[in-house]
Write a protein that holds these residues in place. Structure first.
Motif, PDB file in Angstrom:
ATOM      1  N   ARG A   1     -42.946 -31.011 -40.814  1.00 22.19           N
ATOM      2  CA  ARG A   1     -41.633 -31.158 -41.210  1.00 22.19           C
ATOM      3  C   ARG A   1     -41.966 -30.678 -43.074  1.00 22.19           C
ATOM      4  NH1 ARG A   1     -37.227 -31.170 -38.647  1.00 22.19           N
ATOM      5  NH2 ARG A   1     -37.083 -32.710 -37.042  1.00 22.19           N
TER       6      ARG A   1
ATOM      7  N   ARG B   1     -44.043 -35.571 -39.654  1.00 20.22           N
ATOM      8  CA  ARG B   1     -44.222 -35.571 -38.425  1.00 20.22           C
ATOM      9  C   ARG B   1     -44.182 -34.351 -38.195  1.00 20.22           C
ATOM     10  NH1 ARG B   1     -37.797 -36.069 -36.857  1.00 20.22           N
ATOM     11  NH2 ARG B   1     -38.736 -35.377 -34.933  1.00 20.22           N
TER      12      ARG B   1
ATOM     13  N   PRO C   1     -42.892 -31.990 -35.225  1.00 20.22           N
ATOM     14  CA  PRO C   1     -41.458 -31.425 -34.203  1.00 20.22           C
ATOM     15  C   PRO C   1     -42.253 -30.446 -33.446  1.00 20.22           C
ATOM     16  CG  PRO C   1     -40.143 -31.474 -36.175  1.00 20.22           C
ATOM     17  CD  PRO C   1     -41.875 -31.792 -36.543  1.00 20.22           C
TER      18      PRO C   1
ATOM     19  N   ARG D   1     -44.864 -26.222 -32.711  1.00 20.31           N
ATOM     20  CA  ARG D   1     -44.530 -26.914 -33.463  1.00 20.31           C
ATOM     21  C   ARG D   1     -44.664 -26.357 -34.734  1.00 20.31           C
ATOM     22  NH1 ARG D   1     -44.395 -31.509 -30.501  1.00 20.31           N
ATOM     23  NH2 ARG D   1     -45.483 -31.420 -28.731  1.00 20.31           N
TER      24      ARG D   1
END
Length: 558
Positions: free
Chosen positions: A290, A187, A189, A287
């Motif tokens: 992860r 991911r 994010p 951003r």
């Protein structure tokens, strides 16, 4: 042994291949493009002094020819609308009648940021690669499959004649839309459109030669809240206008109006002659991936993080990824008995450092863009908006300070002989002058990036004594013997002084220039234990798993 596979041939991927080659590690760089750099003067990067030095060590000669180290940095804030602006070329202020502007000058120096066009930087890195036998650069190679096992990584590239590549490790340096990151199912994010800027590269004369400018709240209509100007070679300037985050498209006519009004505002109300070379609009996203490591596959640069608001520099941080990862990857490549802690530390160190910058930017944005109170949001809140922004651009303070890794998995345990010095544990060491046992005198920074630990003895007087006397006197023989028996390759250096360090202090420095520990005198056992910690400690036994994250098993795409 198989080479390291690097996916992506931007500045981060190219620099990583050179950093590995400097440590005798071969690599294959898979370049999705045709391998040519399109000249774009409006696409530039700002490098802090230590990262510019890294690129020069890697052989990027264009920094000397096409980079500009700022003569100074000028921060200006206008409180009232007036007709004329007059800039004092010293550190004071000067203005027309009725002006109430604040000017703050930053002195020049070797630590001033370096400004260079990205295509020139990439060209210099490619030229350095052309002189290397350990790097294979493959154009028009887009990765579509990654497979890995306990012994290496296989990557498949798309095309009529699809090809499999085999490597010891794979590093995704393939940008914000990273295919490697997507294949791993990691991911990414964060926040979209944190800032937008209109950009122009033009040739003109401005009233401050070689100085970068940060102008807050200029008085002329349509200027926006912030304008920055940075010098480039050959009389070129890059000018940035901060735009509303989600505003309308910037038309060519609107951009030309901004240029003319801005130049007139800076040049006594008259627009000077100029040649418009290049334009663009770029959007800043924040951003953070992860995970940066899945077993033998790692991420670096924009594939791992995006930042760039309020002065933070994305490529500069990408090169710090390279500096941190290259020596760890090289050590893992050359030695079979390597603890997984070593490569795991890349994610824990660098991800935490970038996360800190993103947090600082998120805290600063409401203050700088929304007019909130500094004291209620930021530590040291008494500082002005302009100083806060300037810190980010100059690489200091919460928005731009150099990273330190005090809580690293590689940090040595406390020991009786440990002492504090001017550099905190885990922080970047000072670039002092050092002497090697062969008599060579250089800067400490020149000895970095070669995959060796550096053991630095503080010995006042060595600069005036004949080397034949001090190299075999005092603590030197005992220290040299201790360095020879360290569990990782190391080089012994001597310096006349180091900030905050007493005579006969011994500093252990990581290959990337971060301080591991400082000791009061020669303590072989403690030095040995600290060096072992820096390499990640002992390797696991054969019964223990050797992959970095058992939760992903073989790390195949989800």
């Amino acid at each position: 042994m198989d080479p390291v596979i690097i996916v992506g041939a931007g500045p981060v991927g190219l620099a990583l291949s050179l950093a590995l080659a400097a440590q005798d590690v071969p690599s294959v760089v898979l370049d999705e493009s045709a391998g040519k750099e399109e000249p774009r003067p409006a696409r530039t990067v700002v490098l802090r002094a230590d990262m510019a030095a890294l690129l020069e060590r890697l052989g990027c000669a264009t920094l000397r020819d096409e980079g500009v180290r700022w003569v100074g940095w000028r921060s200006m804030r206008r409180r009232q609308q007036t007709r004329h602006v007059r800039l004092d070329l010293g550190l004071g202020a000067g203005a027309g009648d009725g002006d109430t502007e604040d000017l703050a000058g930053e002195p020049a120096g070797p630590a001033a940021p370096l400004h260079v066009t990205q295509h020139a930087l990439a060209r210099g890195l490619r030229d350095a690669i052309a002189r290397q036998d350990l790097i294979t650069l493959v154009a028009e190679s887009r990765v579509d499959t990654i497979e890995q096992d306990a012994h290496g990584v296989s990557a498949h590239t798309r095309g009529p004649d699809g090809t499999w590549w085999r490597g010891s490790h794979l590093v995704g340096c393939d940008g914000a839309r990273s295919t490697v990151r997507k294949l791993l199912g990691i991911r990414f994010p964060g926040r979209t459109a944190v800032e937008r800027h209109a950009v122009a590269a033009l040739r003109t004369e401005l009233p401050w030669a070689g100085e970068a400018l940060l102008h807050r709240q200029p008085p002329w209509r349509g200027a926006g809240d912030e304008i920055s100007a940075r010098p480039l070679p050959d009389g070129l300037w890059r000018i940035d206008w901060l735009l509303p985050p989600r505003g309308e498209l910037v038309t060519p006519d609107a951009l030309v109006t901004r240029i003319r009004d801005t130049l007139a505002g800076w040049c006594e109300g008259v627009t000077p002659p100029y040649d418009l070379i290049d334009t663009g609009v770029y959007t800043v996203h924040h951003r953070l991936a992860r995970r940066w490591r899945v077993d033998r596959v790692l991420l670096a640069g924009d594939a791992a993080h995006l930042l760039g608001a309020v002065g933070t520099q994305g490529l500069d941080e990408g090169l710090r990824d390279v500096d941190n990862l290259a020596w760890k990857l090289a050590y893992s490549w050359h030695h079979r008995d390597v603890s997984p802690v070593l490569l795991d530390s890349y994610q824990s160190e660098r991800r935490a450092a970038v996360a800190g910058l993103l947090r600082a930017a998120d805290q600063a944005l409401p203050v700088l863009r929304g007019g909130g109170g500094l004291r209620t949001i930021l530590p040291g809140g008494g500082r002005s908006h302009d100083v806060l922004l300037t810190d980010g651009h100059l690489g200091r303070g919460p928005l731009g300070a150099l990273p330190a890794y005090p809580h690293s998995p590689l940090a040595p345990e406390p020991a009786e002989g440990r002492i504090p010095v001017g550099t905190p544990d885990g922080g970047p060491v000072e670039d002092v002058r050092v002497t090697a046992p062969d008599g060579t005198t250089v800067r400490l920074r020149d000895r970095l990036g070669q995959g060796r630990l550096l053991v630095l003895l503080v010995a006042p007087g060595t600069g005036v004594w004949d080397r034949r006397h001090w190299v075999s006197a005092g603590v030197m023989p005992r220290l040299a013997e201790a360095v020879d028996t360290l569990p990782a390759p190391a080089e012994l250096l001597v310096t006349e002084s180091y900030p905050g360090a007493p005579a006969h202090a011994v500093l252990l420095v990581r290959p990337d220039g971060h301080l591991a520990a400082a000791f009061a005198g020669v303590r072989p056992e403690e030095l040995h234990a600290a060096a072992d910690a820096v390499r990640g400690g002992s390797a696991p036994s054969e019964e223990e798993p050797v992959l970095g994250d058992p939760a992903m098993e073989a790390g195949r795409p989800a």
